[in-house]
Design an enzyme around this catalytic site. Structure first.
Site, short mmCIF file in Angstrom:
data_model
loop_
_atom_site.label_atom_id
_atom_site.label_comp_id
_atom_site.label_asym_id
_atom_site.label_seq_id
_atom_site.Cartn_x
_atom_site.Cartn_y
_atom_site.Cartn_z
N THR A 137 0.83 -1.21 0.00
CA THR A 137 0.00 0.00 0.00
C THR A 137 0.86 1.26 0.00
O THR A 137 2.01 1.24 0.48
CB THR A 137 -0.90 -0.01 1.26
OG1 THR A 137 -1.48 1.27 1.43
CG2 THR A 137 -0.11 -0.32 2.53
N ASP A 138 0.27 2.36 -0.45
CA ASP A 138 0.98 3.66 -0.38
C ASP A 138 1.08 4.16 1.07
O ASP A 138 1.85 5.06 1.36
CB ASP A 138 0.30 4.71 -1.25
CG ASP A 138 -1.16 4.99 -0.89
OD1 ASP A 138 -1.69 4.33 0.03
OD2 ASP A 138 -1.77 5.89 -1.52
N GLU A 139 0.30 3.55 1.97
CA GLU A 139 0.26 4.07 3.34
C GLU A 139 1.59 3.87 4.08
O GLU A 139 1.84 4.52 5.10
CB GLU A 139 -0.91 3.42 4.12
CG GLU A 139 -2.22 3.67 3.40
CD GLU A 139 -3.48 3.31 4.18
OE1 GLU A 139 -3.44 3.30 5.41
OE2 GLU A 139 -4.51 3.06 3.53
N TYR A 186 -1.70 -0.63 10.97
CA TYR A 186 -1.86 -1.29 9.66
C TYR A 186 -0.66 -0.99 8.77
O TYR A 186 0.00 -1.90 8.27
CB TYR A 186 -3.16 -0.82 8.98
CG TYR A 186 -3.21 -1.12 7.49
CD1 TYR A 186 -3.21 -2.43 7.03
CD2 TYR A 186 -3.24 -0.08 6.54
CE1 TYR A 186 -3.24 -2.72 5.66
CE2 TYR A 186 -3.28 -0.36 5.18
CZ TYR A 186 -3.28 -1.67 4.75
OH TYR A 186 -3.30 -1.95 3.39
N LYS A 190 2.33 -3.43 7.25
CA LYS A 190 2.60 -3.60 5.83
C LYS A 190 4.04 -3.19 5.50
O LYS A 190 4.71 -3.83 4.70
CB LYS A 190 1.62 -2.76 4.98
CG LYS A 190 0.18 -3.25 4.99
CD LYS A 190 -0.03 -4.61 4.38
CE LYS A 190 0.18 -4.64 2.89
NZ LYS A 190 -0.19 -5.99 2.32
P1 NAD Z 1 -9.55 -7.44 2.15
O1 NAD Z 1 -9.53 -7.18 3.62
O2 NAD Z 1 -10.77 -7.15 1.37
O3 NAD Z 1 -9.19 -8.98 1.88
C1 NAD Z 1 -8.16 -9.64 2.57
C2 NAD Z 1 -8.27 -11.13 2.27
O4 NAD Z 1 -7.20 -11.79 2.95
C3 NAD Z 1 -9.58 -11.76 2.76
O5 NAD Z 1 -10.11 -12.60 1.78
C4 NAD Z 1 -9.14 -12.54 3.99
O6 NAD Z 1 -9.95 -13.69 4.25
C5 NAD Z 1 -7.72 -12.93 3.62
N1 NAD Z 1 -6.89 -13.19 4.80
C6 NAD Z 1 -6.73 -12.38 5.90
N2 NAD Z 1 -5.93 -13.01 6.78
C7 NAD Z 1 -5.55 -14.19 6.23
C8 NAD Z 1 -4.71 -15.24 6.65
N3 NAD Z 1 -4.11 -15.24 7.84
N4 NAD Z 1 -4.51 -16.29 5.83
C9 NAD Z 1 -5.12 -16.34 4.60
N5 NAD Z 1 -5.95 -15.38 4.16
C10 NAD Z 1 -6.15 -14.31 4.96
O7 NAD Z 1 -8.29 -6.66 1.59
P2 NAD Z 1 -8.11 -5.87 0.21
O8 NAD Z 1 -8.63 -4.50 0.37
O9 NAD Z 1 -8.57 -6.71 -0.91
O10 NAD Z 1 -6.51 -5.75 0.16
C11 NAD Z 1 -5.73 -6.81 -0.41
C12 NAD Z 1 -4.26 -6.44 -0.31
O11 NAD Z 1 -4.04 -5.22 -1.01
C13 NAD Z 1 -3.77 -6.21 1.11
O12 NAD Z 1 -2.47 -6.74 1.20
C14 NAD Z 1 -3.76 -4.70 1.27
O13 NAD Z 1 -2.79 -4.29 2.19
C15 NAD Z 1 -3.42 -4.27 -0.14
N6 NAD Z 1 -3.90 -2.93 -0.55
C16 NAD Z 1 -5.23 -2.61 -0.38
C17 NAD Z 1 -5.69 -1.35 -0.82
C18 NAD Z 1 -7.15 -0.97 -0.69
O14 NAD Z 1 -7.51 0.18 -1.00
N7 NAD Z 1 -8.05 -1.86 -0.29
C19 NAD Z 1 -4.80 -0.45 -1.40
C20 NAD Z 1 -3.46 -0.83 -1.56
C21 NAD Z 1 -3.04 -2.07 -1.13
P1 TYD Z 2 -10.83 3.92 4.40
O1 TYD Z 2 -11.80 3.49 3.33
O2 TYD Z 2 -10.91 3.26 5.73
O3 TYD Z 2 -9.37 3.76 3.77
P2 TYD Z 2 -7.93 4.27 4.36
O4 TYD Z 2 -8.06 4.56 5.79
O5 TYD Z 2 -7.07 3.08 4.11
O6 TYD Z 2 -7.55 5.45 3.52
O7 TYD Z 2 -10.99 5.49 4.63
C1 TYD Z 2 -10.85 6.41 3.57
C2 TYD Z 2 -10.91 7.80 4.16
O8 TYD Z 2 -12.25 8.01 4.66
C3 TYD Z 2 -9.99 8.02 5.34
O9 TYD Z 2 -9.49 9.35 5.30
C4 TYD Z 2 -10.88 7.83 6.55
C5 TYD Z 2 -12.24 8.32 6.06
N1 TYD Z 2 -13.41 7.64 6.67
C6 TYD Z 2 -14.44 8.41 7.25
O10 TYD Z 2 -14.38 9.65 7.28
N2 TYD Z 2 -15.50 7.74 7.80
C7 TYD Z 2 -15.60 6.39 7.80
O11 TYD Z 2 -16.60 5.84 8.34
C8 TYD Z 2 -14.56 5.62 7.18
C9 TYD Z 2 -14.62 4.12 7.16
C10 TYD Z 2 -13.47 6.31 6.63
#
Ligand code: NAD
Ligand code: TYD
Length: 380
Positions: A137-139, A186, A190
């Site tokens: 992630t970019d975070e 988080y 990561k």
């Molecule tokens: P998500 O929470 O929707 O899905 C995570 C998946 O991982 C789920 O299916 C869960 O069952 C599985 N999982 C969790 N713990 C596990 C374990 N111990 N063993 C096996 N499986 C397990 O997450 P997402 O939003 O799809 O993100 C996927 C990846 O992309 C993550 O690594 C996250 O850090 C990264 N990422 C997410 C975003 C975003 O905006 N959602 C952005 C950049 C990077």
């Molecule tokens: P989120 O979807 O949790 O992603 P991330 O924290 O990884 O960026 O949140 C996106 C943005 O929205 C973040 O600045 C937090 C804000 N947010 C709210 O204001 N209210 C909410 O209920 C949630 C879930 C997020």
């Protein structure tokens, strides 16, 4: 059937993972795609119901922390590629329960790395044709300021890569060489996993690639994240809990464009490189929320903006990062990736998808999930 390659995709039942699995299963019928997922609260096999019967798809319920089982799977399946997405992914949960994030994201990634290393090292050709691709992630880069050196009040437009105009809230962007400065449990977990992945290249010569992507949006996202949570709340006319003043900025990418980037990088990326993935698409939370309200209202035949009074400012998230903004110039220049969708199209498609798939949403938000929401709202 004999497959050309066997790829394990971890976290394939989650949001982004399900899009990656779908893309690979459909695009590469000669690859065997194994979806390895523990099915935590965030894993939902309904996300993959359209491809579950394809001959090149297999689901394995497994915990990435279970080193022995992971090793046996990689060995018996002769896996030659691993795309690692499984993780705990929600910042708010990490604030309440950092241990689970360290366990899954750090120890789980280490167990995946070690299992792949032991199997691949045992082969005569060793690492040749193998790849461990870690999705991050970019975070991990921390938070950017909302400033402009000439005193211009953001937002302002700038030129970025091939995009002609780009709305930005500051002059700095996250690049691949940026310093790691995670703030939340988080992002700290990561960041740690990213370091472990790179250390396996530097120490053992393991072929790895790391990519760091901005916030994703689109179908099948668990409704604890901003966009699906708010769409669902607008539909049901429930309060929209905006953290702080809603001034924080996030850089949004359509999830299918992330999956396309992963496909491209998996096949064409250079070993040991890092690629940032993002669409130069910054939005202040409050502006994005207004777009969501207008879009849901007009699709539902309500007066656009009718639901603005659902906006409810609540206590800010602890350590809330101000601004994320990805510079994906390297990926665009070196591998020719471009996002396929404009944000306006992507957000409309996304809203329509959630409205058309209310059964999916109801299924996810019922039962245990409701208890979770109750607890979340009581503390907001
Ligand atoms: P998500 O929470 O929707 O899905 C995570 C998946 O991982 C789920 O299916 C869960 O069952 C599985 N999982 C969790 N713990 C596990 C374990 N111990 N063993 C096996 N499986 C397990 O997450 P997402 O939003 O799809 O993100 C996927 C990846 O992309 C993550 O690594 C996250 O850090 C990264 N990422 C997410 C975003 C975003 O905006 N959602 C952005 C950049 C990077
Ligand atoms: P989120 O979807 O949790 O992603 P991330 O924290 O990884 O960026 O949140 C996106 C943005 O929205 C973040 O600045 C937090 C804000 N947010 C709210 O204001 N209210 C909410 O209920 C949630 C879930 C997020």
């Amino acid at each position: 059937m004999k497959f050309k390659r066997t790829i394990i995709i971890t976290g394939g039942a989650g949001f982004i993972g399900s899009h990656v699995v779908r893309l690979f299963v459909n695009k590469y019928p000669d690859y065997k795609i194994i979806n390895l997922d523990k099915l935590t609260y965030a894993g939902n096999l309904a996300n993959l119901s359209d491809i579950e019967n394809k001959p090149n798809y297999q689901f394995v319920k497994m915990d990435i922390c279970n080193f022995q089982e992971i090793y046996e799977l990689i060995k018996t399946q002769h896996a030659d590629g691993i795309i690692h997405l499984a993780a705990e992914s929600h910042v708010d949960r990490s604030i309440k329960d950092p241990f689970t994030f360290a366990q899954t994201n750090v120890m789980g990634t280490l167990s995946m790395l070690q299992a792949a290393k032991l199997y691949w090292e045992s082969l005569p050709e060793k690492y040749e044709g193998k790849l461990f691709y870690h999705i991050s992630t970019d975070e991990v880069y921390g938070a950017l300021e909302m400033t402009h050196p000439n005193g211009v009040t953001p937002p302002f437009t700038t030129k970025a890569s091939s995009q002609s105009k780009h709305m930005a809230y500051g002059t700095a962007f996250f690049t691949e060489t940026g310093k790691y400065q995670p703030h939340s449990p988080y992002s700290a977990s990561k960041a740690s996993s990213d370091h472990f992945v790179r250390s396996f290249h530097d120490t053992y010569g393991m072929p790895v690639i790391v990519t760091n992507c901005s916030n994703n949006y689109g179908p099948y996202q668990f409704p604890e994240k901003l966009i699906p949570l708010f769409i669902n709340n607008i539909v049901h006319r429930k309060p929209l809990p905006v953290y702080g003043k809603g001034e924080n900025v996030r850089d949004w990418l359509y999830v299918v464009d992330h999956a396309r980037a992963i496909d491209l990088i998996f096949h064409k990326g250079v070993i040991a490189e890092t690629y940032n993935i993002g669409g130069f698409n910054e939005w202040k939370n409050i502006d994005l929320i207004k777009v969501l309200i207008n879009t849901v209202d007009s699709i539902l035949g309500r007066r656009p903006g009718e639901d603005m009074d659902l906006i409810t400012y609540v206590t800010d998230r602890a350590g809330h990062d101000m601004r994320y903004a990805i510079d994906s110039t390297k990926l665009q220049r070196e591998l020719g990736w471009e996002p396929s969708l404009q944000f306006e199209e992507g957000i409309e498609e996304t809203v329509k998808w959630y409205l058309d798939n209310q059964a999916w949403m109801d299924n996810v938000t019922s039962g245990d999930y409701q208890n979770y929401y109750k607890e979340m709202y009581e503390t907001k």
